[in-house]
Design an enzyme around this catalytic site. Sequence first.
Site, PDB file in Angstrom:
ATOM      1  CG  HIS A 111     -24.059 -30.529  16.280  1.00 39.04           C
ATOM      2  ND1 HIS A 111     -25.271 -29.946  16.593  1.00 39.04           N
ATOM      3  CD2 HIS A 111     -23.147 -29.529  16.331  1.00 39.04           C
ATOM      4  CE1 HIS A 111     -25.106 -28.658  16.810  1.00 39.04           C
ATOM      5  NE2 HIS A 111     -23.827 -28.377  16.661  1.00 39.04           N
ATOM      6  CB  CYS A 169     -20.989 -26.962  15.040  1.00 39.98           C
ATOM      7  SG  CYS A 169     -20.101 -27.346  16.565  1.00 39.98           S
TER       8      CYS A 169
END
Length: 231
Positions: A186, A201
């Site tokens: 992301h 992430c």
Amino acid sequence: MRDIARRAAVAAGVTGLVAPLTLALTAAPAQAASCTTQAGPYQKQVEKFLGRPVDGKQSTADCKAIQGFQTKYGITPSIGYAGSVTWGVMDLMNKQKAVGNKPNKDGKCPTNKGRIACVNLSLQISWIQDGSKLVYGPVPVRTGRDGYETRTGLKKIYWRDIDHVSTLYNVAMPYSQFFDGGQAFHSVALTMWTPPGSHGCVNMTPTVAKKYWSLLKTGDDVFVYGRKPGT
């Protein structure tokens, strides 16, 4: 675990296509903190990286150059000291640049899966390939810090949410593509070298996250390998 991108106010800026990585190394803080007069343990290496005279001695010009680099990439304290964190970021940049357009030269990311997103934690880079053909990248990424490591192995994208917001921390995670128990590709508003790293992430610049969104789909493979420096 979902990344919270807790420090979300630093401007990001790096793009990568099927070409060697390029590095923007010029920056100066708007309001500089006091400069240290002390030479650091990596003084010569840092001087060489910044194109300064390599003498191992701290000068005012050396300090301002180091301080500008530290401010740009969120390294604290930004006092111009050539320490291990500053040199670690520079060394990683050198290694990323050396990859050129052959990120899978070692053959560790599978070439028998068709379209696949590869993440090399050791070099903090990612790319997309189709068989042995490079489709996009390599690009710098920012993965999980110590204690929140991005998990390794072969995975699949199982959920995509273009406007995702972390329900745990109420932090925006644009262009999220989840591949392992809440860990996702992301976008973040940080440079890819801002230490210490994400909460698991794979952080990307907005430009790169949008490109990954356009090139990948649910069910595509993701392969994560290596070990992030400092974890």
